[in-house]
Design a protein around this motif. Structure first.
Motif, PDB file in Angstrom:
ATOM      1  N   GLY A 129      -7.102  -5.147  12.768  1.00 11.44           N
ATOM      2  CA  GLY A 129      -5.872  -4.460  12.904  1.00 11.44           C
ATOM      3  C   GLY A 129      -4.294  -4.132  12.501  1.00 11.44           C
ATOM      4  O   GLY A 129      -4.032  -3.723  12.556  1.00 11.44           O
TER       5      GLY A 129
ATOM      6  N   THR B  89      -2.813   0.601   8.721  1.00 10.32           N
ATOM      7  CA  THR B  89      -1.879   1.796   8.630  1.00 10.32           C
ATOM      8  C   THR B  89      -2.474   2.899   7.364  1.00 10.32           C
ATOM      9  O   THR B  89      -2.647   2.805   6.608  1.00 10.32           O
TER      10      THR B  89
ATOM     11  N   ARG C 296      -6.166  11.129  16.254  1.00 13.95           N
ATOM     12  CA  ARG C 296      -6.241  10.942  17.101  1.00 13.95           C
ATOM     13  C   ARG C 296      -6.837  11.075  18.689  1.00 13.95           C
ATOM     14  O   ARG C 296      -7.321  10.294  19.388  1.00 13.95           O
TER      15      ARG C 296
ATOM     16  N   TRP D 203     -10.259   8.527  18.034  1.00 15.78           N
ATOM     17  CA  TRP D 203     -10.112   7.419  18.339  1.00 15.78           C
ATOM     18  C   TRP D 203     -10.460   7.504  19.651  1.00 15.78           C
ATOM     19  O   TRP D 203     -10.109   5.755  19.700  1.00 15.78           O
ATOM     20  N   GLN D 204     -10.876   7.927  20.785  1.00 14.98           N
ATOM     21  CA  GLN D 204      -9.742   7.751  22.012  1.00 14.98           C
ATOM     22  C   GLN D 204     -11.270   7.206  22.629  1.00 14.98           C
ATOM     23  O   GLN D 204     -11.643   6.631  23.483  1.00 14.98           O
TER      24      GLN D 204
ATOM     25  N   ASP E 191      -9.457  -2.303  18.257  1.00 19.57           N
ATOM     26  CA  ASP E 191      -9.037  -2.245  20.091  1.00 19.57           C
ATOM     27  C   ASP E 191      -7.931  -1.717  20.291  1.00 19.57           C
ATOM     28  O   ASP E 191      -8.050  -0.960  21.106  1.00 19.57           O
ATOM     29  N   GLU E 192      -6.808  -1.162  19.158  1.00 17.59           N
ATOM     30  CA  GLU E 192      -6.506  -0.041  19.404  1.00 17.59           C
ATOM     31  C   GLU E 192      -6.409   0.972  17.723  1.00 17.59           C
ATOM     32  O   GLU E 192      -6.342   0.455  16.759  1.00 17.59           O
ATOM     33  N   PRO E 193      -5.648   2.285  18.309  1.00 22.08           N
ATOM     34  CA  PRO E 193      -6.042   2.622  16.811  1.00 22.08           C
ATOM     35  C   PRO E 193      -4.899   2.524  16.328  1.00 22.08           C
ATOM     36  O   PRO E 193      -3.803   2.156  16.826  1.00 22.08           O
TER      37      PRO E 193
ATOM     38  N   PRO F   6      -2.007   3.258  13.211  1.00 17.88           N
ATOM     39  CA  PRO F   6      -0.711   3.854  13.729  1.00 17.88           C
ATOM     40  C   PRO F   6      -0.609   4.665  12.451  1.00 17.88           C
ATOM     41  O   PRO F   6      -1.359   4.750  11.467  1.00 17.88           O
TER      42      PRO F   6
ATOM     43  N   ASP G  76       3.680   7.909  14.190  1.00 22.47           N
ATOM     44  CA  ASP G  76       4.612   6.749  14.361  1.00 22.47           C
ATOM     45  C   ASP G  76       5.749   5.813  13.330  1.00 22.47           C
ATOM     46  O   ASP G  76       6.424   5.001  13.872  1.00 22.47           O
TER      47      ASP G  76
END
Length: 320
Positions: free
Chosen positions: A95, A98, A134, A137-138, A161-163, A165, A184
């Motif tokens: 994570g 960026t 983006r 990444w879903q 776990d999270e896309p 930034p 972002d």
């Protein structure tokens, strides 16, 4: 303000880049930038490793966050592939990744024989590419048929776990407005207050990252010589950095840049106060992150000195 180290893929081998990252973490740098090039700017720099391989190595060698500064996801590499590379990097860095993106330079992007678009078209391509990444990444299958890109039942299976930034590079008003609207965060290598204020106003205060190079050397003269010989291209004005297609063209254009011009624009030598004063402009501009690169072979000494003296002085200035 976080203070980070800027890894220049144009100048150093993969092993040297990993070594610099390890030394930077030990010295107290808090984060990493890494450039993405197919060619160096000139033959004196002489390197250009594949950034995604180096990021994989960094994920195993340090615990620092990493930002690409910057990747162009529009011409040389399709955004579908960049989306997969960024997702894997985010997983490997747990994570701490960026994706910094920009509209690119002909130097790197023309290598497959594609025409180099105008700036307006490049920004249009970048906006579509970011939206497509983006969507990928879903985690579902994506079918996309846009003006510039197509994705046919494409799905990325290895996802963080999270896309990650997406920070967008901007060196002029149009790119800065795009960064404010869809990014972002914002990336630049200039402490231009007008553009920074423009981004902050239009984005509602999203984070900003700035980068700068210094030429650490035992003497100011040696530092100026290194900066002029290796990074004379950094003194070129206007849009030349975006439109010249070859390291040879940059060498020809940089022949017009004098050593005195470089000395006036680059912090050279080993005097700590000189570097603190030069970087203070970036601190005073209020960047959330500031990344510093070294020019030349004395990077280990630079990292040690910055960790011991320059970073504490910059943090004190930022706090004040």
């Amino acid at each position: 303000m976080r203070l980070g180290y800027f890894l220049s893929c144009e100048e150093y081998t993969p092993a040297q880049l990993v070594e610099q990252a390890v030394l930077a973490e030990q010295a107290g740098f808090e984060c990493l930038w890494i450039s993405d090039h197919f060619h160096p700017w000139n033959d004196e720099q002489g390197q250009s490793p594949f950034v995604w391989s180096v990021i994989g190595a960094l994920s195993q060698a340090t615990t620092l966050p990493v930002t690409t500064a910057v990747t162009c996801p529009t011409v040389r590499i399709n955004p579908v592939v960049i989306a997969q590379a960024a997702a894997t990097s985010a997983v490997m860095l747990e994570g701490r990744f960026t994706l910094g993106v920009g509209s690119g330079e002909a130097l790197n992007e023309h290598v497959l024989g594609d025409a180099w678009p105008s700036v307006d078209v490049r920004l249009e391509m970048l906006e579509e590419a970011i939206g497509l990444m983006r969507e990928l990444w879903q985690g579902d299958f994506v079918n996309h048929r846009g003006r510039h890109y197509t994705a046919d039942t494409a799905r990325i299976y290895t996802l963080p776990d999270e896309p990650p930034p997406v920070f967008v590079s901007g060196f002029g008003p149009k790119a800065t407005d795009l960064a404010a609207r869809i990014g972002d965060g914002y990336i630049t290598t200039s402490p231009d207050r007008d553009l920074l204020d423009r981004f902050r106003k239009e984005s509602g205060g999203k984070p900003t990252q700035g980068g700068v190079k210094v030429a650490w050397a035992p003497t100011e003269d040696e530092g100026a010589e290194l900066a002029h010989r290796i990074w004379g291209n950094s003194g070129l004005p206007g849009e030349l950095a975006q439109v010249l297609p070859s390291p040879r063209h940059f060498e020809q254009a940089a022949a017009l840049v004098t050593r005195d011009q470089v000395r006036g624009s680059v912090s050279c030598g080993s005097e700590v106060d000189r570097h603190v004063d030069a970087l203070g402009e970036y601190v005073d501009a209020g960047f959330d992150d500031l990344y510093v690169a070294n020019m030349g072979p004395h990077y280990a000494q630079m990292i040690e000195a910055f960790g011991a003296e320059v970073l504490p002085a910059l943090r004190e200035r930022a706090g004040a």
